[in-house]
Design an enzyme around this catalytic site. Sequence first.
Site, short mmCIF file in Angstrom:
data_model
loop_
_atom_site.label_atom_id
_atom_site.label_comp_id
_atom_site.label_asym_id
_atom_site.label_seq_id
_atom_site.Cartn_x
_atom_site.Cartn_y
_atom_site.Cartn_z
CD GLU A 70 -2.51 -1.08 2.76
OE1 GLU A 70 -1.82 -0.84 3.77
OE2 GLU A 70 -3.73 -1.30 2.79
CB CYS A 71 0.54 4.34 0.50
SG CYS A 71 0.55 6.13 0.26
N GLY A 72 3.29 3.81 0.21
CA GLY A 72 4.75 3.83 0.13
C GLY A 72 5.33 2.50 -0.29
CG MET A 75 4.88 5.39 -3.95
SD MET A 75 4.90 6.78 -2.77
CE MET A 75 6.56 7.39 -2.92
N GLY A 169 -1.08 -0.71 -4.59
CA GLY A 169 -1.81 0.50 -4.96
C GLY A 169 -1.68 1.57 -3.89
#
Length: 191
Positions: A70-72, A75, A169
């Site tokens: 998730e998120c970081g 990335m 995501g």
Amino acid sequence: MNDTVIYLIRHADTVEENGIRNTNENSQMINEKEILSIKGEEQSKKLSENTELIDDIRLKIQNGMPTIAECGGFMYLHKTIEDEAGTIYPMAGIIDGECSKGKRLNKHFGYITMTASRDNVLCKKGEQFTAHEFHYYNSTNDGHDFKAVKPVGGRNWITGNTTPTFYGGFPHIYFKGNENVVYQFLDKCSK
């Protein structure tokens, strides 16, 4: 990492309620099965320099280890991350895309309902769960496996990269309110 958990699942209280005890980030869980929940932060340089970890995570995901990024963490699995100074750092390359820091909060923020467009590690096609987004970074590959809809106004977008063993995501899933996602993920972990 011999069949151990390499990162703590967020919302451990929900996981514990489902028969899995967790005492710290290095504890073993889920009947010695290996899972990965990547939770990243803005430490691009440090993460990029740890090529041994990148190689290990890449191999495990490619070999089907159940993963929530998730998120970081999402990335981190991109090819690169560009920081606000314009420095580009190579990352894991699982997600075919690049991340860069925006000048302001991303337009996809707030609470959303996500509907799956195909079966995946979190749910079956057509099933829904709630999540939220709050980030300054952008991706050239947000994914295409969920339709995210805001509860007020109905604004929507496509997001989320999935396989039968992977979710990546920007949306953060609140497991406490989405037990079906927990059960689906744990089922993947038990196989």
